[in-house]
Design a protein around this motif. Structure first.
Motif, PDB file in Angstrom:
ATOM      1  N   THR A   1      44.885  72.065  60.343  1.00  0.00           N
ATOM      2  CA  THR A   1      44.427  73.190  61.108  1.00  0.00           C
ATOM      3  C   THR A   1      45.159  74.862  60.735  1.00  0.00           C
ATOM      4  O   THR A   1      45.066  75.846  60.125  1.00  0.00           O
ATOM      5  CB  THR A   1      45.314  72.874  62.878  1.00  0.00           C
ATOM      6  N   VAL A   2      46.300  75.005  60.450  1.00  0.00           N
ATOM      7  CA  VAL A   2      47.274  75.373  60.342  1.00  0.00           C
ATOM      8  C   VAL A   2      47.254  76.316  58.740  1.00  0.00           C
ATOM      9  O   VAL A   2      47.384  76.888  58.233  1.00  0.00           O
ATOM     10  CB  VAL A   2      49.164  75.008  60.940  1.00  0.00           C
ATOM     11  N   ALA A   3      47.601  74.636  58.082  1.00  0.00           N
ATOM     12  CA  ALA A   3      47.350  75.387  56.670  1.00  0.00           C
ATOM     13  C   ALA A   3      45.655  75.935  56.313  1.00  0.00           C
ATOM     14  O   ALA A   3      46.054  76.704  55.068  1.00  0.00           O
ATOM     15  CB  ALA A   3      47.442  73.468  56.190  1.00  0.00           C
ATOM     16  N   GLU A   4      44.758  75.182  56.493  1.00  0.00           N
ATOM     17  CA  GLU A   4      44.079  75.758  56.199  1.00  0.00           C
ATOM     18  C   GLU A   4      44.135  77.483  56.693  1.00  0.00           C
ATOM     19  O   GLU A   4      43.109  77.845  55.821  1.00  0.00           O
ATOM     20  CB  GLU A   4      42.351  75.373  57.353  1.00  0.00           C
ATOM     21  N   LEU A   5      44.638  78.003  57.856  1.00  0.00           N
ATOM     22  CA  LEU A   5      44.109  79.224  58.387  1.00  0.00           C
ATOM     23  C   LEU A   5      45.714  80.132  57.630  1.00  0.00           C
ATOM     24  O   LEU A   5      44.963  81.344  56.985  1.00  0.00           O
ATOM     25  CB  LEU A   5      44.036  79.431  59.780  1.00  0.00           C
ATOM     26  N   VAL A   6      46.211  79.161  57.010  1.00  0.00           N
ATOM     27  CA  VAL A   6      47.114  80.568  56.070  1.00  0.00           C
ATOM     28  C   VAL A   6      46.814  80.306  55.275  1.00  0.00           C
ATOM     29  O   VAL A   6      46.825  81.442  54.468  1.00  0.00           O
ATOM     30  CB  VAL A   6      48.999  80.068  56.996  1.00  0.00           C
ATOM     31  N   ALA A   7      45.781  79.118  54.689  1.00  0.00           N
ATOM     32  CA  ALA A   7      45.526  79.332  53.375  1.00  0.00           C
ATOM     33  C   ALA A   7      44.536  80.710  53.184  1.00  0.00           C
ATOM     34  O   ALA A   7      44.503  81.543  52.121  1.00  0.00           O
ATOM     35  CB  ALA A   7      44.938  78.029  52.986  1.00  0.00           C
ATOM     36  N   LYS A   8      43.844  80.571  54.316  1.00  0.00           N
ATOM     37  CA  LYS A   8      42.408  81.370  54.232  1.00  0.00           C
ATOM     38  C   LYS A   8      43.259  82.920  54.362  1.00  0.00           C
ATOM     39  O   LYS A   8      42.937  84.059  53.520  1.00  0.00           O
ATOM     40  CB  LYS A   8      41.137  80.715  54.949  1.00  0.00           C
ATOM     41  N   ALA A   9      44.161  83.260  54.713  1.00  0.00           N
ATOM     42  CA  ALA A   9      44.910  84.484  54.864  1.00  0.00           C
ATOM     43  C   ALA A   9      45.599  85.123  54.090  1.00  0.00           C
ATOM     44  O   ALA A   9      45.636  86.099  53.779  1.00  0.00           O
ATOM     45  CB  ALA A   9      46.188  84.641  56.389  1.00  0.00           C
ATOM     46  N   GLY A  10      46.224  84.096  52.571  1.00  0.00           N
ATOM     47  CA  GLY A  10      46.331  84.256  52.200  1.00  0.00           C
ATOM     48  C   GLY A  10      48.189  84.181  51.210  1.00  0.00           C
ATOM     49  O   GLY A  10      49.177  84.417  50.202  1.00  0.00           O
ATOM     50  N   ALA A  11      48.672  83.128  52.431  1.00  0.00           N
ATOM     51  CA  ALA A  11      49.716  82.371  52.217  1.00  0.00           C
ATOM     52  C   ALA A  11      49.928  81.585  50.566  1.00  0.00           C
ATOM     53  O   ALA A  11      48.294  80.755  50.011  1.00  0.00           O
ATOM     54  CB  ALA A  11      50.133  81.478  53.486  1.00  0.00           C
ATOM     55  N   LYS A  12      50.437  81.006  50.089  1.00  0.00           N
ATOM     56  CA  LYS A  12      50.142  80.172  49.152  1.00  0.00           C
ATOM     57  C   LYS A  12      51.103  79.312  48.789  1.00  0.00           C
ATOM     58  O   LYS A  12      51.173  78.217  48.081  1.00  0.00           O
ATOM     59  CB  LYS A  12      51.350  80.499  47.848  1.00  0.00           C
ATOM     60  N   ALA A  13      52.148  78.882  49.668  1.00  0.00           N
ATOM     61  CA  ALA A  13      52.466  77.593  50.029  1.00  0.00           C
ATOM     62  C   ALA A  13      52.474  77.511  51.495  1.00  0.00           C
ATOM     63  O   ALA A  13      52.706  78.575  53.049  1.00  0.00           O
ATOM     64  CB  ALA A  13      54.549  77.883  49.267  1.00  0.00           C
ATOM     65  N   LEU A  14      52.883  76.348  51.641  1.00  0.00           N
ATOM     66  CA  LEU A  14      52.879  75.464  53.115  1.00  0.00           C
ATOM     67  C   LEU A  14      54.490  75.027  53.710  1.00  0.00           C
ATOM     68  O   LEU A  14      54.637  74.964  52.855  1.00  0.00           O
ATOM     69  CB  LEU A  14      51.600  74.282  53.397  1.00  0.00           C
ATOM     70  N   ARG A  15      54.698  75.341  54.482  1.00  0.00           N
ATOM     71  CA  ARG A  15      56.282  75.568  54.588  1.00  0.00           C
ATOM     72  C   ARG A  15      56.011  74.473  56.642  1.00  0.00           C
ATOM     73  O   ARG A  15      55.130  74.690  56.876  1.00  0.00           O
ATOM     74  CB  ARG A  15      57.064  76.854  54.893  1.00  0.00           C
ATOM     75  N   GLY A  16      57.184  73.633  56.310  1.00  0.00           N
ATOM     76  CA  GLY A  16      57.261  72.824  57.433  1.00  0.00           C
ATOM     77  C   GLY A  16      57.855  71.693  57.962  1.00  0.00           C
ATOM     78  O   GLY A  16      58.629  71.540  56.646  1.00  0.00           O
ATOM     79  N   GLY A  17      58.770  71.784  58.063  1.00  0.00           N
ATOM     80  CA  GLY A  17      59.916  70.390  58.710  1.00  0.00           C
ATOM     81  C   GLY A  17      59.519  68.882  59.174  1.00  0.00           C
ATOM     82  O   GLY A  17      58.618  68.925  60.327  1.00  0.00           O
ATOM     83  N   ALA A  18      59.931  68.471  57.771  1.00  0.00           N
ATOM     84  CA  ALA A  18      59.509  66.993  58.335  1.00  0.00           C
ATOM     85  C   ALA A  18      61.008  66.144  58.687  1.00  0.00           C
ATOM     86  O   ALA A  18      60.714  65.158  60.137  1.00  0.00           O
ATOM     87  CB  ALA A  18      59.304  65.970  56.949  1.00  0.00           C
ATOM     88  N   PHE A  19      61.900  67.026  58.462  1.00  0.00           N
ATOM     89  CA  PHE A  19      63.486  66.449  58.929  1.00  0.00           C
ATOM     90  C   PHE A  19      63.567  67.844  59.834  1.00  0.00           C
ATOM     91  O   PHE A  19      63.781  68.574  59.013  1.00  0.00           O
ATOM     92  CB  PHE A  19      64.614  66.109  58.114  1.00  0.00           C
ATOM     93  N   LYS A  20      64.172  67.749  60.685  1.00  0.00           N
ATOM     94  CA  LYS A  20      64.500  68.501  61.085  1.00  0.00           C
ATOM     95  C   LYS A  20      66.049  69.067  61.821  1.00  0.00           C
ATOM     96  O   LYS A  20      66.574  68.141  62.697  1.00  0.00           O
ATOM     97  CB  LYS A  20      63.626  68.767  63.020  1.00  0.00           C
ATOM     98  N   PRO A  21      66.632  70.030  61.867  1.00  0.00           N
ATOM     99  CA  PRO A  21      67.829  70.411  61.977  1.00  0.00           C
ATOM    100  C   PRO A  21      67.962  70.840  63.675  1.00  0.00           C
ATOM    101  O   PRO A  21      68.526  71.991  63.242  1.00  0.00           O
ATOM    102  CB  PRO A  21      68.641  70.788  60.741  1.00  0.00           C
ATOM    103  N   ARG A  22      67.935  70.478  64.410  1.00  0.00           N
ATOM    104  CA  ARG A  22      68.169  70.592  65.653  1.00  0.00           C
ATOM    105  C   ARG A  22      69.118  70.977  65.896  1.00  0.00           C
ATOM    106  O   ARG A  22      69.214  70.011  65.909  1.00  0.00           O
ATOM    107  CB  ARG A  22      67.099  69.975  66.114  1.00  0.00           C
ATOM    108  N   SER A  23      69.849  71.760  67.030  1.00  0.00           N
ATOM    109  CA  SER A  23      70.504  72.562  67.722  1.00  0.00           C
ATOM    110  C   SER A  23      71.043  70.904  68.776  1.00  0.00           C
ATOM    111  O   SER A  23      72.146  70.452  68.643  1.00  0.00           O
ATOM    112  CB  SER A  23      71.157  73.070  68.354  1.00  0.00           C
ATOM    113  N   SER A  24      70.186  70.838  69.549  1.00  0.00           N
ATOM    114  CA  SER A  24      70.118  69.241  70.657  1.00  0.00           C
ATOM    115  C   SER A  24      69.915  68.111  70.011  1.00  0.00           C
ATOM    116  O   SER A  24      68.625  68.074  69.398  1.00  0.00           O
ATOM    117  CB  SER A  24      69.379  69.535  71.917  1.00  0.00           C
ATOM    118  N   PRO A  25      70.456  67.526  70.049  1.00  0.00           N
ATOM    119  CA  PRO A  25      69.816  65.800  69.924  1.00  0.00           C
ATOM    120  C   PRO A  25      68.882  65.341  70.344  1.00  0.00           C
ATOM    121  O   PRO A  25      68.459  64.338  69.987  1.00  0.00           O
ATOM    122  CB  PRO A  25      71.329  64.748  69.537  1.00  0.00           C
ATOM    123  N   TYR A  26      68.349  65.832  71.791  1.00  0.00           N
ATOM    124  CA  TYR A  26      67.270  65.709  72.559  1.00  0.00           C
ATOM    125  C   TYR A  26      65.999  66.101  72.606  1.00  0.00           C
ATOM    126  O   TYR A  26      64.578  65.834  72.835  1.00  0.00           O
ATOM    127  CB  TYR A  26      68.020  65.676  74.165  1.00  0.00           C
TER     128      TYR A  26
END
Ligand code: PEP
Ligand code: MN
Length: 339
Positions: free
Chosen positions: A113-138
């Protein structure tokens, strides 16, 4: 390098400084003024620590004139670096590249859903975290490999590049088939082992500024990647920690023209992490483009109130497309174009 001696420095102290510099292999030029002696040393090596001289008796101050980074410095490539991708997108050229998407890959439905809408609006790259550096381990740590696969599939479906964060050396080979641009997060800017490995990789790297890093430290970190032979590095200002607590970080927009002066590498701005607050993202994105940013990183979510990470700083779809319309008006005023 300039070594200014104290007014009260004795001839013996001056000689000791000169002998030390000559012994280190510098060409030394002495200027004896009516009050003060100044010693200029030419040929300073990148690894020279000026504090070693500052502690010599009779020395008032020492200034380095050449930068401690060589490959990342503007003079190495005065014309600037353009990071080019196989699909024709270029970062560092006339076009400002917008990389947008959710903070984390959460599900197939969310990402497509997000990829389609950002592409339509003119973004050239899809950014998204698969591995996340979260401040809390929980908190949610990312979908890992499953997230990478979804990123590739969604990006290919909508003609986008993939940008995703690599947190450790062991993830590089795993990620390589799925990403076009390896992101190094703020917390890893000084993970020198990781940077060294990314210097050997045949894909560009997006290097984010550390939470409390100076521009010199950012450029020295980039130097690790360049020194390994990978010259395709894009720097990113993502906000630094200051005494101000109203915003999550303080987006240092002055880093954009400063990096352009100091380095040939393109510089992106990330107003999402830079402010942490949705209503501040668009104004700071507009300011970043006006300041000369080569790319933007923007978090967008189709349902930010339910996002598993960084919902408060993620734009609603309509806000993102409205921002892109505004940027299309600002970019030409500074000689640029935008998707
Ligand atoms: C991100 O871009 O998702 C991220 C975690 O950013 P940073 O490393 O700048 O905090
Ligand atoms: Mn985020």
């Amino acid at each position: 390098m300039i070594v200014a001696m104290q007014e009260a420095a004795t001839e013996e102290q001056i000689q000791r400084v000169i002998e030390h510099l000559v012994g280190m292999g510098f060409a030394v030029h002495r200027s004896t003024g009516a009050r003060q002696t100044v010693v200029a040393a030419v040929g300073v090596r990148a690894d020279f620590d000026i504090r070693n001289l500052e502690v010599f008796a009779g020395v008032q101050e020492v200034h380095r004139i050449t930068a401690p980074y060589k490959l990342a410095g503007r003079s190495f490539r005065p014309q600037g670096t353009v990071v080019a991708f196989a699909n024709g997108v270029k970062i560092g050229g006339q076009e400002i590249v917008v990389m947008a998407g959710p903070c984390s890959v959460e599900s197939r439905h969310q990402l497509f859903t997000v990829a389609e809408l950002v592409a339509k609006a003119g973004a050239k790259a899809l950014r998204g975290g698969a591995f996340k550096p979260r401040s809390s381990p929980y908190t949610f740590q990312g979908l890992g490999l499953e997230g990478l696969k979804l990123l590739r599939e969604a990006a290919d479906r909508f003609g986008l590049l993939v940008v995703s964060e690599v947190m450790e050396i062991s993830q590089i080979t795993l990620m390589e088939p799925y990403v076009d641009l390896f992101q190094v997060g703020a917390r890893n800017m000084q993970n020198f082992n990781l940077l060294r490995e990314l210097g050997k990789v045949n894909k560009p790297v997006l290097l984010k500024r550390g939470i409390a890093a100076t521009l010199e430290e950012l450029l020295l970190s980039a130097e690790y990647i360049l020194a390994g032979g990978n010259y395709n590095v894009v720097l990113c200002e993502r906000g630094i920690r200051t005494f101000e607590t109203y915003t999550r970080n303080t987006l240092d927009i002055s880093a954009v023209p400063s990096i352009h002066k100091l380095s040939h590498l393109p510089i992106a701005a990330d107003p999402s992490h830079g402010t942490g607050l949705r209503d501040k993202v668009a104004p700071m994105a507009r300011a970043s483009v006006a300041a000369g940013a080569d790319a933007l990183l923007i978090e967008v979510h189709h349902d930010p109130d339910k996002a598993l990470s960084d919902g408060a700083q993620s734009l609603y779809p309509e806000q993102f497309s409205q921002l892109m319309d505004q940027l299309r008006i600002i970019a030409p005023a500074v000689g640029r174009t935008i998707g």
